[in-house]
Design a protein around this motif. Structure first.
Motif, PDB file in Angstrom:
ATOM      1  N   ASP A  36     -20.609 -10.592  31.583  1.00 58.58           N
ATOM      2  CA  ASP A  36     -19.620  -9.860  30.783  1.00 58.58           C
ATOM      3  C   ASP A  36     -20.232  -8.894  29.769  1.00 58.58           C
ATOM      4  OD1 ASP A  36     -20.656 -11.851  29.182  1.00 58.58           O
ATOM      5  OD2 ASP A  36     -18.764 -12.255  28.159  1.00 58.58           O
ATOM      6  N   VAL A  37     -21.483  -8.503  29.982  1.00 58.83           N
ATOM      7  CA  VAL A  37     -22.150  -7.620  29.033  1.00 58.83           C
ATOM      8  C   VAL A  37     -21.996  -6.159  29.458  1.00 58.83           C
ATOM      9  CG1 VAL A  37     -24.440  -7.584  30.112  1.00 58.83           C
ATOM     10  CG2 VAL A  37     -24.243  -7.345  27.637  1.00 58.83           C
ATOM     11  N   THR A  38     -21.928  -5.265  28.469  1.00 54.92           N
ATOM     12  CA  THR A  38     -21.941  -3.824  28.710  1.00 54.92           C
ATOM     13  C   THR A  38     -23.270  -3.303  28.178  1.00 54.92           C
ATOM     14  OG1 THR A  38     -19.537  -3.688  28.468  1.00 54.92           O
ATOM     15  CG2 THR A  38     -20.776  -1.634  28.243  1.00 54.92           C
ATOM     16  N   VAL A  40     -25.602  -0.326  27.129  1.00 53.22           N
ATOM     17  CA  VAL A  40     -25.402   1.053  26.669  1.00 53.22           C
ATOM     18  C   VAL A  40     -26.744   1.685  26.319  1.00 53.22           C
ATOM     19  CG1 VAL A  40     -24.293   2.545  24.958  1.00 53.22           C
ATOM     20  CG2 VAL A  40     -23.102   0.501  25.775  1.00 53.22           C
ATOM     21  N   GLY A  55     -27.040  -0.802  35.892  1.00 54.68           N
ATOM     22  CA  GLY A  55     -25.680  -0.988  35.413  1.00 54.68           C
ATOM     23  C   GLY A  55     -25.406  -0.422  34.030  1.00 54.68           C
ATOM     24  N   ALA A  56     -26.374   0.271  33.443  1.00 55.08           N
ATOM     25  CA  ALA A  56     -26.186   0.807  32.092  1.00 55.08           C
ATOM     26  C   ALA A  56     -25.328   2.067  32.100  1.00 55.08           C
ATOM     27  CB  ALA A  56     -27.543   1.127  31.466  1.00 55.08           C
ATOM     28  N   VAL A  57     -24.531   2.205  31.051  1.00 53.21           N
ATOM     29  CA  VAL A  57     -23.765   3.431  30.843  1.00 53.21           C
ATOM     30  C   VAL A  57     -24.468   4.246  29.773  1.00 53.21           C
ATOM     31  CG1 VAL A  57     -21.561   2.447  31.543  1.00 53.21           C
ATOM     32  CG2 VAL A  57     -22.215   2.353  29.143  1.00 53.21           C
ATOM     33  N   SER A  70     -13.714   2.099  22.970  1.00 56.08           N
ATOM     34  CA  SER A  70     -13.972   1.623  24.333  1.00 56.08           C
ATOM     35  C   SER A  70     -14.956   0.445  24.351  1.00 56.08           C
ATOM     36  CB  SER A  70     -14.515   2.761  25.205  1.00 56.08           C
ATOM     37  OG  SER A  70     -15.794   3.169  24.756  1.00 56.08           O
ATOM     38  N   LEU A  71     -15.649   0.214  23.227  1.00 56.10           N
ATOM     39  CA  LEU A  71     -16.641  -0.871  23.168  1.00 56.10           C
ATOM     40  C   LEU A  71     -16.131  -2.115  22.442  1.00 56.10           C
ATOM     41  CD1 LEU A  71     -19.794   1.306  22.420  1.00 56.10           C
ATOM     42  CD2 LEU A  71     -19.105   0.326  24.616  1.00 56.10           C
ATOM     43  N   LYS A  74     -15.934  -6.067  23.580  1.00 55.78           N
ATOM     44  CA  LYS A  74     -16.942  -6.292  24.611  1.00 55.78           C
ATOM     45  C   LYS A  74     -18.243  -6.768  23.971  1.00 55.78           C
ATOM     46  CE  LYS A  74     -15.167  -2.648  27.601  1.00 55.78           C
ATOM     47  NZ  LYS A  74     -15.475  -1.399  28.289  1.00 55.78           N
ATOM     48  N   VAL A  76     -21.923  -5.961  23.808  1.00 51.66           N
ATOM     49  CA  VAL A  76     -22.654  -4.734  24.090  1.00 51.66           C
ATOM     50  C   VAL A  76     -24.127  -4.895  23.738  1.00 51.66           C
ATOM     51  CG1 VAL A  76     -22.831  -2.279  23.482  1.00 51.66           C
ATOM     52  CG2 VAL A  76     -20.582  -3.376  23.575  1.00 51.66           C
TER      53      VAL A  76
END
Length: 120
Positions: A36-38, A40, A55-57, A70-71, A74, A76
């Motif tokens: 479940d990590v974002t 960045v 998978g990094a944005v 948007s973060l 989450k 992050v």
């Protein structure tokens, strides 16, 4: 006199332990590899395109403030080349209530990912 010294020592010790309740540091390896990590990458797009973690944005540091919405909510992990921009992004995100963690550099985050892959 001995009783006074003992009492003083106990009071000082009690104050010290109560004041230094530091929460345990999160295990960055566990966080990077959680589902479940974002991730960045806060570097500029050209650096991001040259290589980043899986998978990094890409949200450059200059745009991080505009992407708080948007973060929020989450988990992050932010990173850059050497950790300087990541530290700045962390400060902005934490001030705005985002659950943010410092991955330092993209190579560090990628190494954590690669380590997990080689263990499988």
């Amino acid at each position: 006199m001995y009783g006074f010294i003992l009492a003083s020592a106990l009071v000082l010790t009690a104050c010290k332990t109560a004041g230094s309740a530091i929460p345990p540091k999160a295990d960055i390896k566990e966080i990077v590899n959680s589902s479940d990590v974002t991730l960045v990458d806060v570097r500029i797009p050209e650096q991001y395109e040259a290589g980043t973690a899986k998978g990094a944005v890409n949200i450059p540091l200059a745009e991080i403030q505009n992407n708080i919405g948007s973060l929020k909510g989450k988990k992050v992990v932010v990173f850059c080349n050497k950790g300087i921009q990541a530290d700045q992004a962390m400060e902005i995100l934490k001030k705005n209530g985002v659950d943010a963690y410092d991955g330092t550099s993209w190579k560090n985050v990628k190494a954590i990912q690669d380590e997990k892959q080689s263990v499988k």
